[in-house]
Structures are given as C-alpha cells and as structure tokens.
Design a protein around this motif. Sequence first.
Motif, PDB file in Angstrom:
ATOM      1  N   UNK A 107      -1.002  15.109 -10.444  1.00 53.72           N
ATOM      2  CA  UNK A 107       0.010  16.117 -10.750  1.00 53.72           C
ATOM      3  C   UNK A 107       0.412  16.851  -9.473  1.00 53.72           C
ATOM      4  N   UNK A 108       1.616  17.380  -9.496  1.00 54.85           N
ATOM      5  CA  UNK A 108       2.079  18.155  -8.349  1.00 54.85           C
ATOM      6  C   UNK A 108       1.648  19.595  -8.531  1.00 54.85           C
ATOM      7  N   UNK A 109       0.905  20.104  -7.574  1.00 55.54           N
ATOM      8  CA  UNK A 109       0.500  21.502  -7.600  1.00 55.54           C
ATOM      9  C   UNK A 109       1.642  22.361  -7.046  1.00 55.54           C
ATOM     10  N   UNK A 110       1.630  23.646  -7.380  1.00 51.28           N
ATOM     11  CA  UNK A 110       2.740  24.507  -6.920  1.00 51.28           C
ATOM     12  C   UNK A 110       2.974  24.410  -5.413  1.00 51.28           C
ATOM     13  N   UNK A 111       1.914  24.362  -4.614  1.00 47.03           N
ATOM     14  CA  UNK A 111       2.138  24.299  -3.168  1.00 47.03           C
ATOM     15  C   UNK A 111       2.716  22.945  -2.747  1.00 47.03           C
ATOM     16  N   UNK A 112       2.417  21.883  -3.525  1.00 53.72           N
ATOM     17  CA  UNK A 112       3.038  20.589  -3.250  1.00 53.72           C
ATOM     18  C   UNK A 112       4.542  20.667  -3.480  1.00 53.72           C
ATOM     19  N   UNK A 113       4.917  21.370  -4.546  1.00 55.37           N
ATOM     20  CA  UNK A 113       6.341  21.477  -4.883  1.00 55.37           C
ATOM     21  C   UNK A 113       7.080  22.302  -3.838  1.00 55.37           C
ATOM     22  N   UNK A 166      11.550  20.945 -10.450  1.00 53.23           N
ATOM     23  CA  UNK A 166      11.015  21.482 -11.712  1.00 53.23           C
ATOM     24  C   UNK A 166      10.495  20.366 -12.616  1.00 53.23           C
ATOM     25  N   UNK A 167      11.188  19.248 -12.603  1.00 58.05           N
ATOM     26  CA  UNK A 167      10.702  18.126 -13.416  1.00 58.05           C
ATOM     27  C   UNK A 167       9.369  17.609 -12.896  1.00 58.05           C
ATOM     28  N   UNK A 168       9.235  17.590 -11.580  1.00 57.36           N
ATOM     29  CA  UNK A 168       7.979  17.078 -11.006  1.00 57.36           C
ATOM     30  C   UNK A 168       6.787  17.920 -11.457  1.00 57.36           C
ATOM     31  N   UNK A 169       7.034  19.209 -11.663  1.00 60.54           N
ATOM     32  CA  UNK A 169       5.919  20.081 -12.060  1.00 60.54           C
ATOM     33  C   UNK A 169       5.279  19.581 -13.353  1.00 60.54           C
ATOM     34  N   UNK A 170       6.070  18.969 -14.212  1.00 56.29           N
ATOM     35  CA  UNK A 170       5.542  18.494 -15.498  1.00 56.29           C
ATOM     36  C   UNK A 170       5.191  17.014 -15.478  1.00 56.29           C
ATOM     37  N   UNK A 171       5.426  16.360 -14.367  1.00 53.42           N
ATOM     38  CA  UNK A 171       5.213  14.912 -14.352  1.00 53.42           C
ATOM     39  C   UNK A 171       3.727  14.570 -14.425  1.00 53.42           C
ATOM     40  N   UNK A 172       3.403  13.670 -15.336  1.00 60.64           N
ATOM     41  CA  UNK A 172       2.060  13.092 -15.415  1.00 60.64           C
ATOM     42  C   UNK A 172       2.226  11.590 -15.494  1.00 60.64           C
ATOM     43  N   UNK A 173       1.186  10.855 -15.160  1.00 64.10           N
ATOM     44  CA  UNK A 173       1.258   9.416 -15.365  1.00 64.10           C
ATOM     45  C   UNK A 173       0.899   9.128 -16.819  1.00 64.10           C
ATOM     46  N   UNK A 174       1.837   8.573 -17.563  1.00 59.31           N
ATOM     47  CA  UNK A 174       1.641   8.360 -18.998  1.00 59.31           C
ATOM     48  C   UNK A 174       1.640   6.878 -19.358  1.00 59.31           C
ATOM     49  N   UNK A 175       1.520   6.023 -18.341  1.00 57.33           N
ATOM     50  CA  UNK A 175       1.694   4.600 -18.598  1.00 57.33           C
ATOM     51  C   UNK A 175       0.422   3.879 -19.003  1.00 57.33           C
ATOM     52  N   UNK A 176       0.572   2.574 -19.210  1.00 58.78           N
ATOM     53  CA  UNK A 176      -0.546   1.679 -19.505  1.00 58.78           C
ATOM     54  C   UNK A 176      -0.852   0.857 -18.256  1.00 58.78           C
ATOM     55  N   UNK A 177      -2.118   0.497 -18.123  1.00 56.92           N
ATOM     56  CA  UNK A 177      -2.517  -0.368 -17.016  1.00 56.92           C
ATOM     57  C   UNK A 177      -3.330  -1.529 -17.570  1.00 56.92           C
ATOM     58  N   UNK A 178      -2.968  -2.721 -17.149  1.00 56.47           N
ATOM     59  CA  UNK A 178      -3.722  -3.936 -17.456  1.00 56.47           C
ATOM     60  C   UNK A 178      -4.302  -4.425 -16.131  1.00 56.47           C
TER      61      UNK A 178
END
Lengths: 458, 458
Positions: free
Chosen positions: B73-79, B94-106
């Motif tokens: 996740x992006x921390x405030x100081x990263x942003x 602002x969108x990056x602040x909420x970005x998480x990795x939500x995918x699948x991995x095989x």
Amino acid sequence: MSGNRPQMTLTPCDRHLALFTDLYELTMLQAFYEEGMEAQSVFSLFVRRLPPQRNFLLACGLDSLLGQLEALRFEPEDLDCLASLGPFSRRFIERLADLRFTGDVYAVPEGTPVFANEPILEVVAPLPEAQLIETLVMNQINLQTVLASKAVRLAMAANGRPVLDFGARRMHGLDAAIKGARAFHIAGVAGTSDVLAGRLYGLPVRGTMAHSYIQAHESEAAAFEAFARLYPETVLLVDTYDTLDGVREVIRLADRLGDDFRVRAVRLDSGDLGALSREARALLDAAGLGRVEIFASGGLDERAIDALLAGGAPIDGFGVGTSMGVSSDVPDLDIAYKLAEYDGKGRLKLSSGKPILPGRKQVFRTVRDGFLAGDVIGRFEEDLPGEPLLVKVMAHGRRLDSHERDLERLRDHAAACIATLPESLRGLEPAEPPYPVSVSDALAEHQRAVRDAIARRS
Amino acid sequence: MSGNRPQMTLTPCDRHLALFTDLYELTMLQAFYEEGMEAQSVFSLFVRRLPPQRNFLLACGLDSLLGQLEALRFEPEDLDCLASLGPFSRRFIERLADLRFTGDVYAVPEGTPVFANEPILEVVAPLPEAQLIETLVMNQINLQTVLASKAVRLAMAANGRPVLDFGARRMHGLDAAIKGARAFHIAGVAGTSDVLAGRLYGLPVRGTMAHSYIQAHESEAAAFEAFARLYPETVLLVDTYDTLDGVREVIRLADRLGDDFRVRAVRLDSGDLGALSREARALLDAAGLGRVEIFASGGLDERAIDALLAGGAPIDGFGVGTSMGVSSDVPDLDIAYKLAEYDGKGRLKLSSGKPILPGRKQVFRTVRDGFLAGDVIGRFEEDLPGEPLLVKVMAHGRRLDSHERDLERLRDHAAACIATLPESLRGLEPAEPPYPVSVSDALAEHQRAVRDAIARRS
C-alpha cells in the motif's frame, strides 16, 4: 525529483542490522571478551586483485555504511535470538546490549578510483567492535563498489550521451537495486527508473512505457495517442510488433496531433539497434521530426554501446538494465577485510596468495600533467609525495564533517577523478601497462619485520 | 536455531515497498485509470532461455513475494513523494491511497525445477494492479530463483556432504544475503553463517573462526587452545601461516587437552585443497585423530568441488561464499513478466526473439519410471496428461492454504523433485539432449490466432 533530499533517515533495510553478521564474528567476540582481548585493532578493507575487465574500481558505499555503524545496536529481541542459539553466556549477551561501535574510520571518498591492495577503508577500533562489523562492512562496500565500477564503464562508453538505470527488476534484491541506483548516480549515470531509490536519495527518476501498455490497447496507434495526450513529452516504445512500423505510427501521430505533438523520443528495445536506429532516424528526419530523439535499450552493455556508437548509430541515449544492475561480467570482487594490527603490533597472514599489508596505511597518489601517474601505499604516518587518499570520516563512532555526503559533489568528484585517469585506463580493454601501484620502503620493511616476528614465534 | 520460527513478520526490507517500482509502471497506471482500462489481465513470469550453465532452474521466492503483495500500500509520505514527481494528478494520487493488490496468483511451488518459457507464476488481476507490481515480482523471484538454481548445483556436486553458505559478505546487499540464505536452504544447502537470515527463517546457523582471531593472538597455538576451551566442538582454521603446521598444532593441542579435546574439524581455506586435505588427513589419522573431519573453503564453486571429490580428496564438508552468493557464472536470467491476456483476449508481442505465449497457461509434467519425461505448456483449461505444476496460491490478494510456506517441506519437495530429474540434468555439463518442453496444440493454435488478429489490426 532531483534535489529532493531524503526524508527517511534510514534506508528500508536497516532493522536488526546488528544480527547481519556471520555467526563466527559473535563466537570470536565472546572469546575476545573472555580472554580480555579488547585492545585497539586495525582492519583494512581492500580488493586483492582487479579482474581483467576492470582497469580501476570506483570506491562506493561509505555513506550508508557509516550510517549503519552509527545506528548499530542489539535490540532486546535480537538478544533473545542469540540466547537461543546456544554457545553464548548470559554475561556475553548482557554485554552485547551495551555494545556500540565506538571506533574511527579512515576511508577513500566515494567516487574515487582505487586499485588492487589499496585500502578502501581502515577501521581503528577495539578488536571486538572491529570484528563484529566485518560482514556488514564487506557486504555494503562490495555491493556499491562492484556496481559503481561497472556503471562508470557504461557512462564512459556512452561518451556523454545519457545512460539510464533500468536495472531494478533484475538486480539482486531490494537493497542492491536501491543502493545501486545511488552508486550509478555517483558513477555518472543520468537517472534511475526506481521510484523508491529516487525518493531516498533525491535522484532523477525516469521512465518511458512498457510493451504491456501497447499490448493492452487494441492497436499501437491508440496506445501511442492516449499516452502522448496524457504525457506530451513522453518517449514512445516502438518495437512491440514491428520497429519501423512503430516509427511510422509515431509519424502518423505527429500528423494527427500537429502542434500538440511534443513527443521527445522513440525507444528501440530489440533487434539490430544499429540498423534500426539508422532507418528510424531516416524516417523521422524525412517526416520533419529531426528533433525526436532515438533512445535504445534491450540487453545493452558497455561493449554493445561502444560498438553502436563506433558504427555511427544515431542513438541519443541508452537504457541499461541487467548488465549494469548485476555487473554481469564481474559480479564479485576479491574483496577482503583483514586484521592488520592489534595492540600496536602489525599483523598479517601467510596463506598462499593472500598477502596482507600490516599496520595503518595511507595511499599517496601522484598527478603529473593533469593525469594520475602512480600510487604508493605507505605507512599511515609517512609523508610521501602525492595526495593522501584516506580521510578520517568517523571518530568515536560518529561521522565527521570531513565525510562528504552530498551526492552531487560526490558525482562531481568522481567525474573529476575519471578525467585524470590515463587514456588507457578509461578504455574498455585491459590497460597495458596497468596503473603503477607500489609499496613504500617503510611499509615493505614493516611487512618483513612482522613476517620475521611470526616466523620466530612458530 | 533450526526449528525457531521467525518472530518478525516482515523481512527487514519491506517498508515503502509500493514505491519499489519503475516510474513507468506509475505513468502507465495513471493512463490506464484515465482510459478506464481496468479489466482483468493476465501476466506471465517466465525465463526466455536457460543459460548453457543451467540444465534447469529451481523456482524460488514466492513466499516473500506473496507477503509483500498482501502488505502492498502507498503510505501518506509515499503519496507526497509521488505528488512532487510531477506528472501525476491529485485524482490519481488519491486513488493510489486506496489501492491494494486484489488479484489471484497461480504459481509453481518453490523448490520445483522449471525450464525455459514455463510460467513460474501468473498474475490474474485488474490491469493497473498487475502492472504496478511488475518490478517487485521480477526482482524478488529473479533473485531467489537465480540463487536457488546455483545452490542446487553446489549441493549436487558435494554429493551428500554438507555445503555451508558463507556468502553474506560478498552477496549483493542485505536483501540478497538474507533471502538468499533461505533459497539456499530450499536448494539443499546445510546451513548459513548469516545470523539474521537464520533468525528470520529458522535456518541452521553455522560458523568456525576467522584468520583475524588467529592473527590477534601471539601464536596459533594460543589461539587454538583458547577457542577450543571455550567451544570444545569447534572447527579450527589451520591455514593462517602454514596449513600443515596448523594441522600439527591441532594435533599438539589434542595431546595437551587429552580427553577434553573434542574439536570436530579443521578448516583449510587456501592453497591446493586436494593435496593439503590428503596430507592433513594422513597427519590426523597417524595421530589417532581419525574422527576429526576436514572442512574446506576458499573460492570454491561446484566445478572445484566436483574435481576435488573426483580426485578422492578426503573432505567432509564445504563452505562456499562468493560463487554461490552471487551465482557468479550466471548472475542474471532472461526473466520476463509479460502481458498475456487483457479483457478476455490473448495478447502477445512480436519483438524479435522475444515471443510470448498468450492467455492463462498450465504446465503438465510427465513422470515415467520415476523420472521426468517431458513437459507440455498448455492452455490453463486444458486437461492434458501429466501433473499440473501451477497452483492457485493467492485469491483476491490473500494467500491460500494451498501455498506451501513450511521451509522444511519446501526443502523436501525440492529434494524429491531433483531425485526425479534425468541423470544428465543433474550433471554440471549441459544436458544433451536438453529436457523436452513442448507447447500444446491448443496453445499453439491460440498463439497463431492472436498473432493473426494483431496482423489484421495493423
């Protein structure tokens, strides 16, 4: 991003650093304490031999190391870990809780060319402290010196054209990629793609676009147009499907956008970069796009860059990843951190092929007519002709102002040093004759005396 | 220390990891958001070609990567940092602040042999997320796969004798040394000298003594005796001054200590290790010290170990540093992370020499008479003979129980896999013929169809 000074005081890898040590350092430490062997020691860090692919090394890594030495301490959870390892007494663990690095460090400034057997740094500290830090000192200086010494070759081959660091994805882990970007900057690389390294060190951060961006769009044309509208002065990657068709697509985009077309360059990333750059240049020039530059990447090293430029390839800049990022031709150096003095007496070992110069040392570098003429490794207290390279950068475990931390000044220092290297050393081929490094009479005599003393004892 | 599970949940390098990305990932991300391109994508991580010095690779690095993806996740100081970089809009930040990795991995389980073009992992995620993690995925899997693939050669050459990792001092930084020790363990290495790696992963930590310990004492005899009294079952380093004299000193120590002499081994670290080990063995045996083992180190790689053992050198274990620690003959792999599908449509690129297999894929491995007989890379939904290698290890950004994390089980898995490799693949020379890997008819047909579709569009 250039100019932003780091706001994080620690690099991201600096937790639990006291445990980043070989187990034997700790078993020896306990033995030294038990035996009351806590007198002053001198350890020298040097490279035994230069590999044939390196005419000189560029010393690098001092600043992060000194910061780590200042911060070095065993945290309670580290001590719990050691207690569970077995061979350590409660008394020893308790002593470790109070252990700090209190020694002095003498070092060659970062960005300075060094040669075989020349001390890159010397640690003067109570024996246990100087011993404990061996693994960390070697790991950090080796990494950054390996990478800076490679990067300077890329920068020299590019002959004034910018070289960008695209290595993060194939460098050996996070620490290498981050500190490597700083080493590359000192060595003359123009920027890095790694955002975190840029943030930590205030480096110029650069990037273009990936094939995946083109691929994800229904057509290359759509991808180019969308990206150029969002980032007018961007660099467009043209080789996803066919390089010259990609260039023609950029020309069509220029026609469509008219005055709004401000694309700075095209990037070639595969194929015969010499031939493709010439054809791309011709296409762009014929379309009146003479100001659109050509940027090349894809498996490049210093020899490939040298060959491209020697062949007249009209390439304005280079992106280099793996070969620089892992220093693929010379990923390691024969670096050593060796006890040179204990309790006022010179020390060495006689293991075959691994000589040590005993005692504290200084390197005296002679410049003649603007070019380096030769180095003499002498005893520290000698007063020989030439500029002494080793500077006291840490006293009683604290960095001194004499230690240059400003990255731009270090980069300038490196460039100035490189300009004084004899022509043959700046080439990619092994210099013949190699740069002259000798040992002073006094140091040679001291080495003989120490060797004789060892022979008498055994 | 074996068996101690790590108490630190993050490795020491996991702060600000969202910024450990190439700048172009972020510029592309903003473009994808602006263009509304957030559909599902498939990225494949694979190695394009095996270097001639590697008959197979040992997949490694999945566990640390999945942990990093969970924490990303992006921390405030990263942003704040990104805002200062220039090309990013407030809306994007602002969108990056909420970005998480939500995918699948095989992924192929760690410790599994893999070959050219076989996916080591595939990411199935919204395009921006899968794009953002490219640099991190490649950096982490590349590092650990490079190192595990080298270490397994050392372990094979030692033919049952323990190989210890002494590499920390010359590996490329802290992250490489720490995660490398774990990779080595999976590949069959017996222990590491690095205390922090041991603590983080519960690895056996091993060590002997350094030359500096001998040098700091007035005589080798005094050093040996002090160390052996403190650590009775230690390993004594005998080559500081003269290897065979050192062995004789150990024998004299045995005489002096009598029943208290429990030294486990001597270590040879320089010179002709074959000849010296034979002479040392003869000296020890003649003194009735047949149970004192001989341990060798000093610039060893798998070829040196193989030659020593082929020559009958009586060496019981090996310490290996640099060659394994930086995988000095193959410090990099031609690893790629490529878009293979977007929004349900297969994707590839046509750049010369860099083919992509489109869509989600599976590797089907056939075992015949206990040995691997060949792999087929097919489309994921195919049902072909053989064992499917890719396992779903992460769903919606969370690790699944199907992901094997237990290090001992991964090590056992690797050993079991290696035992099924055809004899020629387990040798140090290039296997002839190489291991057969083919592409299924359905996948070949899909690749043709995607290529035709691209040709029609352009």
